[in-house]
Every structure is written in structure tokens, then in C-alpha cells.
Design a protein around this motif. Sequence first.
Motif, PDB file in Angstrom:
ATOM      1  N   ARG A 174       0.803  -1.225   0.000  1.00 38.00           N
ATOM      2  CA  ARG A 174       0.000   0.000   0.000  1.00 38.00           C
ATOM      3  C   ARG A 174       0.837   1.277   0.000  1.00 38.00           C
ATOM      4  O   ARG A 174       0.353   2.357   0.301  1.00 38.00           O
ATOM      5  N   GLU A 225     -10.220   6.822  -3.605  1.00 41.37           N
ATOM      6  CA  GLU A 225      -9.232   6.215  -2.718  1.00 41.37           C
ATOM      7  C   GLU A 225      -8.636   7.307  -1.845  1.00 41.37           C
ATOM      8  O   GLU A 225      -8.293   8.380  -2.336  1.00 41.37           O
ATOM      9  N   ARG A 226      -8.525   7.041  -0.559  1.00 37.57           N
ATOM     10  CA  ARG A 226      -7.870   8.002   0.330  1.00 37.57           C
ATOM     11  C   ARG A 226      -6.363   7.780   0.261  1.00 37.57           C
ATOM     12  O   ARG A 226      -5.876   6.692   0.546  1.00 37.57           O
ATOM     13  N   LYS A 238      -1.645   4.507   0.585  1.00 44.61           N
ATOM     14  CA  LYS A 238      -3.096   4.311   0.525  1.00 44.61           C
ATOM     15  C   LYS A 238      -3.598   4.140   1.946  1.00 44.61           C
ATOM     16  O   LYS A 238      -3.137   3.257   2.685  1.00 44.61           O
ATOM     17  N   GLN A 239      -4.541   4.993   2.359  1.00 46.64           N
ATOM     18  CA  GLN A 239      -5.078   4.977   3.708  1.00 46.64           C
ATOM     19  C   GLN A 239      -6.239   3.986   3.820  1.00 46.64           C
ATOM     20  O   GLN A 239      -6.959   3.761   2.858  1.00 46.64           O
ATOM     21  N   ASP A 240      -6.423   3.457   5.023  1.00 46.45           N
ATOM     22  CA  ASP A 240      -7.596   2.625   5.280  1.00 46.45           C
ATOM     23  C   ASP A 240      -8.818   3.510   5.306  1.00 46.45           C
ATOM     24  O   ASP A 240      -8.759   4.681   5.641  1.00 46.45           O
ATOM     25  N   ARG A 241      -9.939   2.948   4.943  1.00 45.50           N
ATOM     26  CA  ARG A 241     -11.211   3.705   4.946  1.00 45.50           C
ATOM     27  C   ARG A 241     -11.745   3.829   6.342  1.00 45.50           C
ATOM     28  O   ARG A 241     -11.553   3.178   7.214  1.00 45.50           O
TER      29      ARG A 241
END
Length: 73
Positions: free
Chosen positions: A16, A45-46, A70-73
Motif C-alpha cells: 500500500r 481512494e484516500r 493508501k489509507q484505510d477507509r
Amino acid sequence: PGVKPPRLMTIHYAPRKILIIYLSPRHLCSMARGIILGIGDYFKERLSVTLKERQCLITGNKECWIYVVKQDR
């Protein structure tokens, strides 16, 4: 006339996470960062984007290192 596009290289250094190496004689690294965030928005996508100032065209280096996570939601 005579303007060349920037060169981009990517390195996946962890799940990620990627490092984008940006090279451009026009030093538009802040714009590159904005484009990356815009791509994240487009695909819903965050992303967390960090421009490493110790390795940046603006501070006299030959390339910028742009870290993307890529951040978790």
C-alpha cells in the motif's frame, strides 16, 4: 516548443506504499503532488502524499521523492 514532459519512476517499497521519483527541469513537483491527490479522489481512494523536502528539486536536488500511502477507509 521544446518543453519535455517530466520523468516519473515508481518503487513499491511496502504494501500500500509507493515512492514516485519525479524529475523535471520545470520543477513542478507541487503540481505532481496535486495530480496524485486528484487521481485518488477520482478513484475514490484516500491517499496520503508526502513530498520529502530533503530530496526535492526546489531545494536543489536532482529529483523529488514523493511518498504515496493508501489509507484505510
